[in-house]
Scaffold this motif. Structure first.
Motif, PDB file in Angstrom:
ATOM      1  N   TRP A  11       0.835  -1.196   0.000  1.00 46.46           N
ATOM      2  CA  TRP A  11       0.000   0.000   0.000  1.00 46.46           C
ATOM      3  C   TRP A  11       0.874   1.252   0.000  1.00 46.46           C
ATOM      4  N   GLU A  12       2.005   1.219   0.718  1.00 41.96           N
ATOM      5  CA  GLU A  12       2.896   2.370   0.766  1.00 41.96           C
ATOM      6  C   GLU A  12       3.434   2.711  -0.622  1.00 41.96           C
ATOM      7  N   THR A  13       3.802   1.669  -1.405  1.00 42.85           N
ATOM      8  CA  THR A  13       4.315   1.903  -2.750  1.00 42.85           C
ATOM      9  C   THR A  13       3.245   2.507  -3.645  1.00 42.85           C
ATOM     10  N   PHE A  14       2.041   1.967  -3.553  1.00 39.05           N
ATOM     11  CA  PHE A  14       0.934   2.509  -4.342  1.00 39.05           C
ATOM     12  C   PHE A  14       0.655   3.962  -3.958  1.00 39.05           C
ATOM     13  N   LEU A  15       0.682   4.251  -2.653  1.00 40.98           N
ATOM     14  CA  LEU A  15       0.408   5.599  -2.184  1.00 40.98           C
ATOM     15  C   LEU A  15       1.490   6.570  -2.637  1.00 40.98           C
ATOM     16  N   ALA A 178       8.995   7.211  14.273  1.00 40.06           N
ATOM     17  CA  ALA A 178       9.180   6.068  13.371  1.00 40.06           C
ATOM     18  C   ALA A 178      10.089   5.018  13.995  1.00 40.06           C
ATOM     19  N   VAL A 179      11.187   5.462  14.599  1.00 38.31           N
ATOM     20  CA  VAL A 179      12.119   4.520  15.216  1.00 38.31           C
ATOM     21  C   VAL A 179      11.467   3.822  16.402  1.00 38.31           C
ATOM     22  N   VAL A 180      10.778   4.573  17.237  1.00 36.05           N
ATOM     23  CA  VAL A 180      10.121   3.976  18.405  1.00 36.05           C
ATOM     24  C   VAL A 180       9.080   2.953  17.970  1.00 36.05           C
ATOM     25  N   LEU A 266       4.448   4.441   9.681  1.00 36.00           N
ATOM     26  CA  LEU A 266       4.515   5.881   9.477  1.00 36.00           C
ATOM     27  C   LEU A 266       4.937   6.239   8.058  1.00 36.00           C
ATOM     28  N   THR A 267       5.592   5.311   7.347  1.00 33.10           N
ATOM     29  CA  THR A 267       6.002   5.589   5.968  1.00 33.10           C
ATOM     30  C   THR A 267       4.799   5.935   5.099  1.00 33.10           C
TER      31      THR A 267
END
Length: 323
Positions: A11-15, A178-180, A266-267
């Motif tokens: 989904w991230e790539t599509f977004l 993001a790290v947490v 978060l990405t």
């Protein structure tokens, strides 16, 4: 080649592809979109929503929600304005506002944790209550006089670049969140809590403390957004940020965070944040009003949920399976 395509199927790539396509369209078809001034203004205009979406993502992953974030922002703005009116130095007023925001978030958390009330119902009530307190304190008036250094933060850019100072708090906090979330035990606990609360409880996770902490964090970051909002507009009043909840929740869900909890990164949320900001900015440049923008954003949220549900099965098929 096929394996590489499978790994990219998400989904991230599509977004990301959709966001880049919308940006390209805006650059080519929307007058004045690609100007330095407009891009800086667009980034500044999304500063507060970008901040608030960070703790909102954690809450939704944990199977909770906070509808009072914009009201906490407004009440924090009112408190800051009143403190400045009382001639309190900004160095003292800002920490007090942050503590007030954390306390408001803690109130939400206590209602959920101690009394077992659904966060949707609790924060729906405090959404009206917190804003009402702002009206009680300041009425329909506003505070417009702030120290010059504070208002300069709201309108100036970083070292002459197109990056406004108001987006800097988000740029500083986003990597930390993001790290947490992705690489620490605390983040794994949040995913477990949202995926299966019973499993989280029996595995030794302090569920009540974790939930309370997430609401306190939400209130704290919302009050920080209130400070940024006040600096950007040089204005403190009780009706600030009305309707921000829709955009914030839209960004989180459009970014791939599951409304049922336990899933999201978060990405994808950052791509969704850029997408919503570009759409709103392009619509504004095209002289499409706020009400119409809200309708379009609402339709986008519904469409995203439907598309996300349909694409989930497709992406699962395309991802490589372990041998």
């Amino acid at each position: 080649m096929r394996d590489r395509l499978r790994r990219l199927a998400s989904w991230e790539t599509f977004l990301a592809a959709l966001t880049l396509a919308v940006i390209l369209y805006a650059v080519l078809a929307v007058p004045n979109f690609a100007t330095r001034f407009n891009l800086s203004q667009a980034a500044a205009g999304v500063s507060e929503k970008a901040l608030i979406v960070l703790p909102m993502v954690l809450l939704i992953i944990a199977r909770e929600i906070d509808l009072s974030v914009a009201s906490i922002l407004a009440l924090s703005s009112v408190i800051l304005g009143v403190l400045v009116q009382a001639a309190m130095p900004m160095a003292a007023a800002i920490p007090l506002v942050l503590l007030a925001g954390a306390a408001l978030g803690g109130f939400n958390g206590l209602m959920v944790v101690r009394f077992g009330l659904p966060s949707l119902v609790v924060t729906l009530g405090t959404m009206a209550m917190f804003r009402g307190i702002g009206y009680i304190i300041l009425g329909s008036a506003s505070v417009n006089t702030f120290p010059e250094s504070f208002t300069d933060f709201g309108i100036e850019s970083v070292l002459g670049s197109p990056i406004p100072w108001t987006i800097v708090p988000f740029l500083a906090l986003a990597p930390i969140f993001a790290v947490v979330l992705q690489h620490t035990p605390a983040g794994r606990r949040i995913y477990v809590l949202g995926g299966n609360p019973a499993t989280a409880l029996y595995s030794g996770i302090r569920v009540a403390r974790l939930r309370l902490g997430l609401f306190v964090l939400s209130g704290l970051v919302s009050s920080l957004a209130g400070i940024v909002f006040t600096a950007r507009l040089a204005n403190a009043r009780a009706n600030n940020a009305v309707g921000f909840e829709l955009d914030i929740i839209t960004v989180a869900l459009l970014g791939g965070v599951s409304v049922f909890g336990g899933r999201g990164k978060l990405t994808g949320v950052l791509w969704a944040l850029v997408l919503i900001a570009v759409i709103r900015n392009a619509l504004g440049l095209s002289r499409i009003g706020g009400d119409a923008q809200g309708t379009i954003i609402g339709l986008l949220l519904i469409g995203a949920l439907l598309l996300s549900n349909a694409s989930k099965h497709l992406f699962e098929r395309l991802r490589p399976r372990p041998s």
